[in-house]
Design a protein around this motif. Structure first.
Motif, PDB file in Angstrom:
ATOM      1  N   LEU A  41     -10.072  12.272   0.223  1.00  0.00           N
ATOM      2  CA  LEU A  41      -9.829  10.727   0.057  1.00  0.00           C
ATOM      3  C   LEU A  41     -10.871   9.708   0.048  1.00  0.00           C
ATOM      4  O   LEU A  41     -11.808   9.919   1.417  1.00  0.00           O
ATOM      5  N   THR A  93     -10.507   0.777   6.037  1.00  0.00           N
ATOM      6  CA  THR A  93      -9.183   0.161   7.025  1.00  0.00           C
ATOM      7  C   THR A  93      -8.636   1.505   5.960  1.00  0.00           C
ATOM      8  O   THR A  93      -8.014   2.492   6.901  1.00  0.00           O
ATOM      9  N   MET A  94      -8.614   1.740   4.484  1.00  0.00           N
ATOM     10  CA  MET A  94      -7.969   2.716   4.178  1.00  0.00           C
ATOM     11  C   MET A  94      -8.779   3.820   4.704  1.00  0.00           C
ATOM     12  O   MET A  94      -7.648   4.790   4.993  1.00  0.00           O
ATOM     13  N   GLY A 140      -7.214   5.145   8.181  1.00  0.00           N
ATOM     14  CA  GLY A 140      -5.812   5.079   8.094  1.00  0.00           C
ATOM     15  C   GLY A 140      -5.420   6.369   7.572  1.00  0.00           C
ATOM     16  O   GLY A 140      -4.529   7.630   8.215  1.00  0.00           O
ATOM     17  N   ALA A 141      -6.554   7.010   6.871  1.00  0.00           N
ATOM     18  CA  ALA A 141      -5.886   8.720   5.621  1.00  0.00           C
ATOM     19  C   ALA A 141      -7.035   9.702   7.744  1.00  0.00           C
ATOM     20  O   ALA A 141      -6.239  10.692   7.236  1.00  0.00           O
ATOM     21  N   GLY A 158      -4.827  12.526   9.628  1.00  0.00           N
ATOM     22  CA  GLY A 158      -4.885  14.104   9.459  1.00  0.00           C
ATOM     23  C   GLY A 158      -6.249  14.566   8.185  1.00  0.00           C
ATOM     24  O   GLY A 158      -6.747  15.519   8.770  1.00  0.00           O
ATOM     25  N   ILE A 159      -6.736  13.667   7.238  1.00  0.00           N
ATOM     26  CA  ILE A 159      -7.319  14.085   6.793  1.00  0.00           C
ATOM     27  C   ILE A 159      -8.669  13.780   6.852  1.00  0.00           C
ATOM     28  O   ILE A 159      -9.300  12.754   7.853  1.00  0.00           O
ATOM     29  N   VAL A 181      -1.435   3.859  19.109  1.00  0.00           N
ATOM     30  CA  VAL A 181      -3.100   3.525  19.043  1.00  0.00           C
ATOM     31  C   VAL A 181      -2.244   2.044  18.587  1.00  0.00           C
ATOM     32  O   VAL A 181      -2.223   1.077  18.029  1.00  0.00           O
ATOM     33  N   ALA A 230       5.654   6.689  10.128  1.00  0.00           N
ATOM     34  CA  ALA A 230       4.784   5.958  11.191  1.00  0.00           C
ATOM     35  C   ALA A 230       4.497   4.625  11.004  1.00  0.00           C
ATOM     36  O   ALA A 230       4.721   3.906   9.901  1.00  0.00           O
ATOM     37  N   LEU A 258       0.335   2.562  14.777  1.00  0.00           N
ATOM     38  CA  LEU A 258      -0.949   2.153  14.763  1.00  0.00           C
ATOM     39  C   LEU A 258      -0.769   0.471  14.594  1.00  0.00           C
ATOM     40  O   LEU A 258      -0.772  -0.214  13.447  1.00  0.00           O
ATOM     41  N   ARG A 279      -4.953  -6.102   8.719  1.00  0.00           N
ATOM     42  CA  ARG A 279      -5.237  -4.786   7.064  1.00  0.00           C
ATOM     43  C   ARG A 279      -4.932  -3.919   7.338  1.00  0.00           C
ATOM     44  O   ARG A 279      -4.515  -2.711   7.205  1.00  0.00           O
ATOM     45  N   PRO A 324      -3.636  -1.806   3.872  1.00  0.00           N
ATOM     46  CA  PRO A 324      -4.640  -1.189   3.599  1.00  0.00           C
ATOM     47  C   PRO A 324      -4.462   0.473   4.492  1.00  0.00           C
ATOM     48  O   PRO A 324      -4.569   1.562   3.758  1.00  0.00           O
ATOM     49  N   ILE A 325      -4.248  -0.021   5.389  1.00  0.00           N
ATOM     50  CA  ILE A 325      -4.440   1.910   6.668  1.00  0.00           C
ATOM     51  C   ILE A 325      -3.164   2.113   6.033  1.00  0.00           C
ATOM     52  O   ILE A 325      -3.804   3.047   5.895  1.00  0.00           O
ATOM     53  N   GLN A 368      -1.621   2.677   3.660  1.00  0.00           N
ATOM     54  CA  GLN A 368      -1.605   3.271   2.472  1.00  0.00           C
ATOM     55  C   GLN A 368      -2.872   4.832   2.532  1.00  0.00           C
ATOM     56  O   GLN A 368      -3.103   5.380   1.827  1.00  0.00           O
ATOM     57  N   GLY A 369      -3.601   4.038   3.828  1.00  0.00           N
ATOM     58  CA  GLY A 369      -4.249   5.926   3.938  1.00  0.00           C
ATOM     59  C   GLY A 369      -3.714   6.537   4.788  1.00  0.00           C
ATOM     60  O   GLY A 369      -3.777   8.231   4.370  1.00  0.00           O
ATOM     61  N   VAL A 370      -2.939   6.452   5.356  1.00  0.00           N
ATOM     62  CA  VAL A 370      -2.032   7.154   5.968  1.00  0.00           C
ATOM     63  C   VAL A 370      -0.891   8.417   4.968  1.00  0.00           C
ATOM     64  O   VAL A 370      -0.709   9.535   5.061  1.00  0.00           O
ATOM     65  N   MET A 383      -1.824   7.947   2.100  1.00  0.00           N
ATOM     66  CA  MET A 383      -2.513   8.837   1.036  1.00  0.00           C
ATOM     67  C   MET A 383      -2.447  10.824   2.018  1.00  0.00           C
ATOM     68  O   MET A 383      -2.434  11.687   1.405  1.00  0.00           O
ATOM     69  N   ALA A 384      -3.062  10.682   3.087  1.00  0.00           N
ATOM     70  CA  ALA A 384      -3.496  11.587   3.827  1.00  0.00           C
ATOM     71  C   ALA A 384      -1.980  12.691   4.448  1.00  0.00           C
ATOM     72  O   ALA A 384      -1.848  13.798   4.227  1.00  0.00           O
ATOM     73  N   ASN A 385      -0.632  11.687   4.096  1.00  0.00           N
ATOM     74  CA  ASN A 385       0.454  13.038   4.746  1.00  0.00           C
ATOM     75  C   ASN A 385       1.709  12.106   3.874  1.00  0.00           C
ATOM     76  O   ASN A 385       2.242  11.578   4.594  1.00  0.00           O
ATOM     77  N   LEU A 424       5.021  11.847   5.164  1.00  0.00           N
ATOM     78  CA  LEU A 424       5.940  10.741   5.939  1.00  0.00           C
ATOM     79  C   LEU A 424       6.374   9.483   5.828  1.00  0.00           C
ATOM     80  O   LEU A 424       6.188   9.756   4.676  1.00  0.00           O
ATOM     81  N   MET A 458       2.433   2.223  -4.179  1.00  0.00           N
ATOM     82  CA  MET A 458       1.783   3.572  -2.639  1.00  0.00           C
ATOM     83  C   MET A 458       3.701   2.899  -2.562  1.00  0.00           C
ATOM     84  O   MET A 458       4.378   1.984  -2.150  1.00  0.00           O
ATOM     85  N   LEU A 473      -1.896  16.348   1.810  1.00  0.00           N
ATOM     86  CA  LEU A 473      -4.010  16.643   1.802  1.00  0.00           C
ATOM     87  C   LEU A 473      -3.417  17.043   3.458  1.00  0.00           C
ATOM     88  O   LEU A 473      -4.425  17.590   3.950  1.00  0.00           O
ATOM     89  N   ALA A 474      -2.973  16.538   4.726  1.00  0.00           N
ATOM     90  CA  ALA A 474      -3.032  16.890   5.918  1.00  0.00           C
ATOM     91  C   ALA A 474      -2.832  17.834   6.599  1.00  0.00           C
ATOM     92  O   ALA A 474      -2.868  18.546   7.808  1.00  0.00           O
TER      93      ALA A 474
END
Lengths: 591, 288
Positions: free
Chosen positions: A218, A256-257, A260-261, A265-266, A428, B43, B63, B69, B72-73, B75-77, B79-81, B84, B111, B268-269
């Motif tokens: 990503l 920040t995204m 988060g990603a 884990g990616i 965290v 999460a 987290l 923020r 966006p964090i 949404q990133g999480v 996207m990765a998994n 979850l 999302m 993806l993770a």
């Protein structure tokens, strides 16, 4: 015959100047020439002078040339603005349409070719660029057939007829120019190239390819010059590995995204330039405090504020090293060639995971956008290292206690688990925390966690933290730079050596933590040290003085007018700086 | 069998006694247990403020990020998994002041995450300043003569910005709140849940009693249809936004991740990151 020359095409922005240079250079690259292309452009879409300067050589070139051999002009402004660069054997090829005038003081040969007229007769004036390419080929003695492949690739989807017309335009430009030259043999005929197939790419291409190869899934980014090519490449290619690019609402969201990603884990990252990096500083601090890997690419451009968005500068150095409030471990890598940009991007992701901290990949506009022939990239060097990421199953935790994500360890790096893992639940936070991530204000814990974070980089190992070309045990002059100045410094070194000056060259690749041990012997053994950088305050010089000392013999060679260093700036500049010419037999005239 | 107790940890919240946030925490713990989630499948990503501490009080992955923020964090999480369950949460200052840009864009992006706002119409952790949710004229330490600015309308904002699940609740109504959070988590898209969560220390106007007096349950409105966008907007305007229940839901709108071209089927993770050499060679050729 020449083994290298410099060609420039100029006109109004939006007129196809860029594609003219593109077609010309791709064809020559495929013949096996080494190229270096640098665009002069403005922060607007249509109108305004633009030019594309391309250096063609039978040996590797990494920077723009000092002067110019061939100037192709689509308007009078191009001639007036650029004729000063032409050397006396150079030539101007101008479109007849604007009734070009050769300035009185210019010695170069002057040819007027009806680019637009020939193109219009073939069907559309748009093909004037092709006519210009053909005319250029007649001068440098490159066959029109060399363009067949490129023209087919670009115009093939518009049908065979369009391909033929464009090839015809090149041919007619070639023929017309040849007839103008008459019996005169062009002095700018190029030596034949080796015919080897090499990549031709900008630094941003290499960064994007490095990110993809290095396991990114990503990219979160906000468009900005000169970084956008990275996201544009990856939105095309990341779906190949199931990933994507998200164009976020701003750079704060982008950073920040990505955090988060990475926490998820990616491998994720973002790329921007100064204004975006300013917005990301708080997020970079969060990455440092929470020990979440993060890679941020900074393609430096002219600052401060909006500054010079389309011009070269290297003035973010201090901000990248020291930016964000409080104190965190951070790694700043500054590749100096397109090849290094590829390998260093991959390394940035490895280091971010191994050291669980933010890694800044510091590029600059010249490196990011300068388009050059690249030596083959070695896939066998690509490796993925994920550090202390826990991949195996964790033991059952009967007491429901938290996993010690911030366990105090000898090397300061703690095992990292990602959400979704059984028995790895932990917290965290950007608040100071204990070993399980729970907020804590205890002085003893604060000190333990701070020490743990800060000692992570004590053992940082990077292959070749400083690139050196140090032939002399004792040098008259040590030239030090970082980033894209490498090509210009290398050429300046050759010239200074010819002048009899003993020169060593060091290029700092690991900017932070600073590789003082590697640089110190070179600094100690040099009589004079010139630190070459594209900024006004000598940021690298200050960092060298702070880490290595010897301030009394360090001087700065600075350029902050928006344009990159050319070799002569460094060649002449360093001699003036240290009055090196006094020691030369030929005296000051040698300048 | 997982129960809400599995989502409890040993951290004592630093919220004031009587704070509405306690109920929000309990409702989240009950909702995820009711949905048979385990702590490692959840999460919670939070922002800064009293409410931002919530990720530290729920036993799951969490987290606690930076002010404004969390979205966006989160949404990133996600996207990765994508397996979850991701909850973003924070206060009205976090979401409607410093983080407003992200709030609107997260709504628009749609999302599949759940955003819970603990709305107390004041800044609590900094000890009593005005918030973008404070009513005009509201007297605080930073607005001693009364707030000059008008207030943000979270529900109307969410609907017009494209959120596909928009709901509001009141922290004392634990059963209702739990059900709404469950529905939000189950909804395939961006779920916005604004929870009136009174600040007993600094907000002496929007108290528990005040809300009890002024809130209308949508379930008491005859023929209320949450899939009807127009009715939702009209009802919100008639009641000055003071309604509770699922205000609007669009079950047909695909989530962001459903629309990503080429997005992997598996999270993806869990992918191996080694790049394919043949693909690399093809990419290299494109530059020749």
């Amino acid at each position: 015959m020449v083994n290298q020359l410099s060609w420039k095409v100029g006109g109004q922005q939006g007129e196809g100047i860029e594609s003219t240079g593109e077609i010309f250079s791709i064809a020559l690259n495929r013949l096996g020439y080494y190229l270096y292309g640098y665009r002069h452009f403005s922060s607007r879409i249509k109108g305004g002078h633009t030019n594309n300067k391309i250096r063609v050589s039978t040996t590797p070139v990494r920077t723009i040339a000092d002067d110019l051999d061939i100037l192709v002009a689509f308007d009078q402004e191009t001639i007036d603005l650029n004729c000063g660069e032409l050397h006396e054997n150079g030539i101007i090829i101008a479109d007849a349409k604007f009734k070009p005038v050769k300035p009185d003081h210019v010695q170069a040969d002057f040819y007027v070719v009806p680019f637009t007229e020939i193109a219009s007769e073939l069907g559309t004036s748009l093909m004037k660029n092709m006519v210009a390419v053909g005319a250029s080929c007649a001068v440098i003695n490159v066959e029109v057939a060399a363009f067949t492949g490129v023209v087919e690739e670009i115009f093939g989807r518009k049908g065979e007829a369009v391909v033929q017309k464009n090839m015809e335009a090149i041919q007619q430009g070639y023929d017309y120019m040849l007839s103008q030259l008459g019996d005169k043999v062009s002095p700018l005929q190029l030596d034949e190239a080796d015919g080897r197939q090499r990549m031709f790419m900008i630094g941003n291409d290499a960064i994007a390819l490095g990110a993809l190869t290095g396991g990114v899934r990503l990219m979160a980014a906000y468009p900005i010059t000169p970084a956008s090519e990275i996201m544009e490449y990856l939105i095309e290619k990341l779906p190949k590995v199931g990933g994507t690019v998200i164009q976020t609402e701003d750079e704060i969201a982008a950073a920040t995204m990505a955090i988060g990603a990475n926490y998820g884990g990616i491998r994720s990252f973002t790329a921007s330039a100064g204004p975006g990096l300013s917005l990301m500083m708080e997020a970079i601090g969060l990455s440092g405090m929470t020990e979440t890997p993060l890679v941020v690419v900074d393609t430096q451009r002219g600052g401060p504020s909006t500054g010079l968005p389309t011009k070269q500068e290297q003035s973010d150095l201090m901000a990248m090293i020291y930016g964000t409030h409080g104190e965190i471990p951070k790694i700043v890598l500054a590749p100096s060639t397109v090849e290094e940009a590829f390998y260093d991007t991959i390394e940035a992701f490895n280091l971010a995971e191994e050291y669980q901290c933010p890694v800044i990949l510091l590029s600059d506009l010249q490196l990011s956008l300068g388009k050059q022939t690249v030596e083959p990239l070695d896939f066998s060097q690509v490796e993925i290292r994920r550090g202390k990421l826990v991949q195996e199953e964790l033991p059952e935790r009967e007491d429901k206690s938290y996993f010690k994500r911030y366990e105090v360890t000898e090397d300061g790096i703690s095992p990292r688990v990602i959400p979704g893992m059984k028995n790895g639940v932990h917290h965290v936070t950007g608040v100071e925390h204990d070993e399980t991530g729970k907020p804590s204000e205890s002085p003893a814990n604060r000190q333990a966690q701070m020490d743990k974070r800060m000692r992570k980089l004590d053992r940082l190992q990077l292959n070749m933290p400083v690139y050196t070309n140090a032939k002399h045990e004792e040098a008259d002059l040590l030239l030090v730079g970082f980033g894209s100045t490498r090509g210009a410094i290398e050429e300046a070194v050759e010239r200074l050596e010819k002048d009899g000056v003993k020169v060593n060259h060091a290029h700092v690749r690991l900017v932070h933590p600073f590789p003082a041990e590697e640089l110190l012997p070179l600094v100690e053994s040099a009589k004079n040290i010139a630190i070459v950088e594209n900024n006004a305050t000598g940021q690298l010089a200050n960092i060298v003085k702070m880490n290595v000392g010897h301030a009394h013999k360090i001087k700065s060679l600075l350029k902050y007018d928006g344009n990159p260093f050319q070799p002569h700036h460094i060649h002449e500049g360093s001699k003036e700086l240290f009055e090196l010419y006094y020691s030369l037999p030929s005296g000051k005239e040698s300048l | 069998m997982v129960t809400f107790k599995d989502f409890r940890n040993d951290v004592k919240p630093n919220w004031c006694p009587g704070c509405g946030d306690f109920s929000v925490q309990a409702a989240i713990q009950r909702a995820v247990a009711n949905l048979d989630l385990t702590p490692e499948q959840l999460a919670v990503i939070s922002g800064i403020g009293c409410s931002g501490r919530i990720s530290g009080y729920i036993r799951s992955y969490g987290l606690h990020s930076i002010h404004g923020r969390s979205l966006p964090i989160a949404q990133g999480v996600k996207m990765a998994n994508k397996d979850l369950t991701v909850i973003a949460s924070g206060g009205d200052g976090d979401g409607f002041a410093i983080g407003m840009g992200h709030t609107v864009h997260a709504m628009r992006r749609n999302m599949d995450i759940t955003y819970i706002i603990m709305d107390n119409q004041i800044y609590g952790l900094t000890k009593g300043q005005t918030s973008p949710r404070s009513a005009q004229g509201f007297v605080t330490k930073s607005t001693p003569k009364g707030a000059i600015e008008g207030s943000v309308s979270p529900m109307e904002l969410a609907i017009t910005s494209g959120a596909s699940f928009v709901a509001q609740s009141f922290s004392t109504d634990l059963k209702d709140l739990t059900a709404i959070i469950e529905a939000g988590i189950q909804h395939k898209g961006f779920s916005v849940i604004n929870v009136f969560s009174p600040c007993v220390t600094y907000n002496k106007v929007n108290t528990y009693d005040w809300f009890k007096e002024n809130l209308t349950k949508l379930s008491t409105i005859e023929d209320y249809d949450p899939t009807n966008r127009e009715q939702a907007m009209n009802t919100l305007m008639q009641h000055n936004g003071l309604v509770t229940g699922i205000v609007y839901q669009d079950k047909d709108r695909p989530s962001y991740q459903d629309l990503i071209h080429g997005y992997a089927e598996e999270p993806l993770a869990s992918q191996d990151l080694q790049f394919n050499e043949d693909t690399f060679n093809e990419l290299v050729k494109e530059f020749m």
